[in-house]
Design a protein around this motif. Structure first.
Motif, PDB file in Angstrom:
ATOM      1  N   GLY A 146       7.994  12.905 -17.775  1.00 45.42           N
ATOM      2  CA  GLY A 146       6.693  12.480 -18.267  1.00 45.42           C
ATOM      3  C   GLY A 146       5.587  13.082 -17.425  1.00 45.42           C
ATOM      4  N   GLN A 147       4.363  12.752 -17.809  1.00 43.98           N
ATOM      5  CA  GLN A 147       3.205  13.348 -17.132  1.00 43.98           C
ATOM      6  C   GLN A 147       2.767  12.553 -15.902  1.00 43.98           C
ATOM      7  N   GLY A 148       3.309  11.372 -15.760  1.00 42.69           N
ATOM      8  CA  GLY A 148       3.007  10.553 -14.591  1.00 42.69           C
ATOM      9  C   GLY A 148       1.917   9.524 -14.834  1.00 42.69           C
ATOM     10  N   THR A 149       1.994   8.434 -14.092  1.00 48.67           N
ATOM     11  CA  THR A 149       0.963   7.401 -14.128  1.00 48.67           C
ATOM     12  C   THR A 149       0.671   6.978 -12.691  1.00 48.67           C
ATOM     13  N   LEU A 150      -0.600   6.846 -12.378  1.00 48.60           N
ATOM     14  CA  LEU A 150      -1.009   6.569 -11.007  1.00 48.60           C
ATOM     15  C   LEU A 150      -0.993   5.079 -10.714  1.00 48.60           C
ATOM     16  N   VAL A 151      -0.352   4.739  -9.616  1.00 54.53           N
ATOM     17  CA  VAL A 151      -0.349   3.370  -9.112  1.00 54.53           C
ATOM     18  C   VAL A 151      -1.048   3.369  -7.755  1.00 54.53           C
ATOM     19  N   THR A 152      -2.075   2.548  -7.631  1.00 52.86           N
ATOM     20  CA  THR A 152      -2.814   2.437  -6.384  1.00 52.86           C
ATOM     21  C   THR A 152      -2.767   0.994  -5.920  1.00 52.86           C
ATOM     22  N   VAL A 153      -2.233   0.788  -4.715  1.00 55.97           N
ATOM     23  CA  VAL A 153      -2.141  -0.558  -4.147  1.00 55.97           C
ATOM     24  C   VAL A 153      -3.124  -0.630  -2.981  1.00 55.97           C
ATOM     25  N   SER A 154      -4.168  -1.401  -3.189  1.00 49.86           N
ATOM     26  CA  SER A 154      -5.224  -1.462  -2.186  1.00 49.86           C
ATOM     27  C   SER A 154      -6.035  -2.736  -2.360  1.00 49.86           C
ATOM     28  N   SER A 155      -6.520  -3.232  -1.253  1.00 49.16           N
ATOM     29  CA  SER A 155      -7.402  -4.400  -1.299  1.00 49.16           C
ATOM     30  C   SER A 155      -8.867  -3.966  -1.340  1.00 49.16           C
TER      31      SER A 155
ATOM     32  N   PRO B 255       0.817  -1.228   0.000  1.00 47.41           N
ATOM     33  CA  PRO B 255       0.000   0.000   0.000  1.00 47.41           C
ATOM     34  C   PRO B 255       0.842   1.266   0.000  1.00 47.41           C
ATOM     35  N   GLU B 256       1.992   1.217   0.645  1.00 47.12           N
ATOM     36  CA  GLU B 256       2.852   2.405   0.698  1.00 47.12           C
ATOM     37  C   GLU B 256       3.531   2.715  -0.641  1.00 47.12           C
ATOM     38  N   ASP B 257       3.376   1.848  -1.619  1.00 51.26           N
ATOM     39  CA  ASP B 257       3.878   2.124  -2.965  1.00 51.26           C
ATOM     40  C   ASP B 257       2.898   2.980  -3.761  1.00 51.26           C
ATOM     41  N   THR B 258       1.734   3.229  -3.205  1.00 52.76           N
ATOM     42  CA  THR B 258       0.740   4.052  -3.889  1.00 52.76           C
ATOM     43  C   THR B 258       1.273   5.457  -4.118  1.00 52.76           C
ATOM     44  N   ALA B 259       1.251   5.880  -5.379  1.00 56.78           N
ATOM     45  CA  ALA B 259       1.808   7.190  -5.745  1.00 56.78           C
ATOM     46  C   ALA B 259       1.609   7.408  -7.242  1.00 56.78           C
ATOM     47  N   VAL B 260       1.892   8.617  -7.659  1.00 52.46           N
ATOM     48  CA  VAL B 260       2.033   8.893  -9.084  1.00 52.46           C
ATOM     49  C   VAL B 260       3.499   8.657  -9.429  1.00 52.46           C
ATOM     50  N   TYR B 261       3.725   7.858 -10.446  1.00 50.16           N
ATOM     51  CA  TYR B 261       5.083   7.510 -10.863  1.00 50.16           C
ATOM     52  C   TYR B 261       5.450   8.298 -12.123  1.00 50.16           C
ATOM     53  N   TYR B 262       6.638   8.899 -12.060  1.00 51.81           N
ATOM     54  CA  TYR B 262       7.112   9.740 -13.146  1.00 51.81           C
ATOM     55  C   TYR B 262       8.422   9.198 -13.716  1.00 51.81           C
ATOM     56  N   CYS B 263       8.577   9.396 -14.992  1.00 51.98           N
ATOM     57  CA  CYS B 263       9.804   9.026 -15.684  1.00 51.98           C
ATOM     58  C   CYS B 263      10.616  10.292 -15.969  1.00 51.98           C
ATOM     59  N   ASN B 264      11.918  10.200 -15.805  1.00 48.73           N
ATOM     60  CA  ASN B 264      12.833  11.306 -16.112  1.00 48.73           C
ATOM     61  C   ASN B 264      13.973  10.787 -16.973  1.00 48.73           C
ATOM     62  N   ALA B 265      14.361  11.575 -17.939  1.00 55.52           N
ATOM     63  CA  ALA B 265      15.482  11.190 -18.792  1.00 55.52           C
ATOM     64  C   ALA B 265      16.357  12.406 -19.056  1.00 55.52           C
ATOM     65  N   ILE B 266      17.661  12.171 -19.031  1.00 54.68           N
ATOM     66  CA  ILE B 266      18.629  13.227 -19.306  1.00 54.68           C
ATOM     67  C   ILE B 266      19.500  12.779 -20.473  1.00 54.68           C
ATOM     68  N   TRP B 267      19.528  13.621 -21.498  1.00 54.11           N
ATOM     69  CA  TRP B 267      20.331  13.281 -22.672  1.00 54.11           C
ATOM     70  C   TRP B 267      21.746  13.802 -22.540  1.00 54.11           C
ATOM     71  N   ILE B 268      22.619  13.348 -23.396  1.00 56.64           N
ATOM     72  CA  ILE B 268      24.020  13.737 -23.354  1.00 56.64           C
ATOM     73  C   ILE B 268      24.178  15.240 -23.569  1.00 56.64           C
ATOM     74  N   THR B 269      23.163  15.887 -24.127  1.00 55.94           N
ATOM     75  CA  THR B 269      23.154  17.338 -24.299  1.00 55.94           C
ATOM     76  C   THR B 269      22.781  18.068 -23.013  1.00 55.94           C
ATOM     77  N   SER B 270      22.540  17.297 -21.939  1.00 57.70           N
ATOM     78  CA  SER B 270      22.118  17.811 -20.632  1.00 57.70           C
ATOM     79  C   SER B 270      20.654  18.228 -20.583  1.00 57.70           C
ATOM     80  N   GLN B 271      19.929  17.986 -21.654  1.00 56.86           N
ATOM     81  CA  GLN B 271      18.502  18.275 -21.633  1.00 56.86           C
ATOM     82  C   GLN B 271      17.784  17.216 -20.809  1.00 56.86           C
ATOM     83  N   SER B 272      16.906  17.680 -19.941  1.00 50.84           N
ATOM     84  CA  SER B 272      16.174  16.794 -19.033  1.00 50.84           C
ATOM     85  C   SER B 272      14.681  16.945 -19.287  1.00 50.84           C
ATOM     86  N   TYR B 273      14.019  15.802 -19.337  1.00 47.44           N
ATOM     87  CA  TYR B 273      12.587  15.817 -19.583  1.00 47.44           C
ATOM     88  C   TYR B 273      11.879  14.898 -18.601  1.00 47.44           C
TER      89      TYR B 273
END
Length: 115
Positions: free
Chosen positions: A106-115, A86-104
């Motif tokens: 994502g918009q996130g995806t929701l993970v809900t752990v519940s019975s 349950p404590e893993d419940t969160a919005v999960y985001y992806c981050n990527a950094i290119w060799i040019t130092s540009q960082s981007y």
């Protein structure tokens, strides 16, 4: 402008598994860093797992349960999440950094752990 699109989130019971995907609109072969972060309600965003130079790193709460991987042919990074709690419940985001130092992010995806 690079786009990162996460998918794979959803509702899962404790002990279950999910695989998150983060698809990039640019070739990820030239990234220097890719990471998964999460943000639970009322908490700060935190690093979950990262992959850089072929090495992986994990936050202590997810070690042994989560696995980060990448497929350069699909420009995608994955986060396999097993034995979810349950404590893993969160919005999960992806981050990527290119060799040019540009960082981007994502918009996130929701993970809900519940019975």
């Amino acid at each position: 402008q690079v786009q990162l699109v996460e998918s794979g989130g959803g509702l899962v019971q404790p002990g279950g598994s999910l695989r998150l995907s983060c698809a990039a609109s640019r070739n990820i072969f030239s990234t220097t860093y890719m990471g998964w972060y999460r943000q639970a309600p009322g908490k700060q965003r935190e690093l979950v797992a990262s992959i850089s130079g072929g090495s992986t790193d994990y936050a202590s709460p997810v070690k042994g349960r989560f696995t980060i991987s990448r497929d350069n042919t699909k420009n995608t990074v994955y986060l396999q999440m097993d034995n979810l709690r349950p404590e893993d419940t969160a919005v999960y985001y992806c981050n990527a950094i290119w060799i040019t130092s540009q960082s981007y992010w994502g918009q996130g995806t929701l993970v809900t752990v519940s019975s």
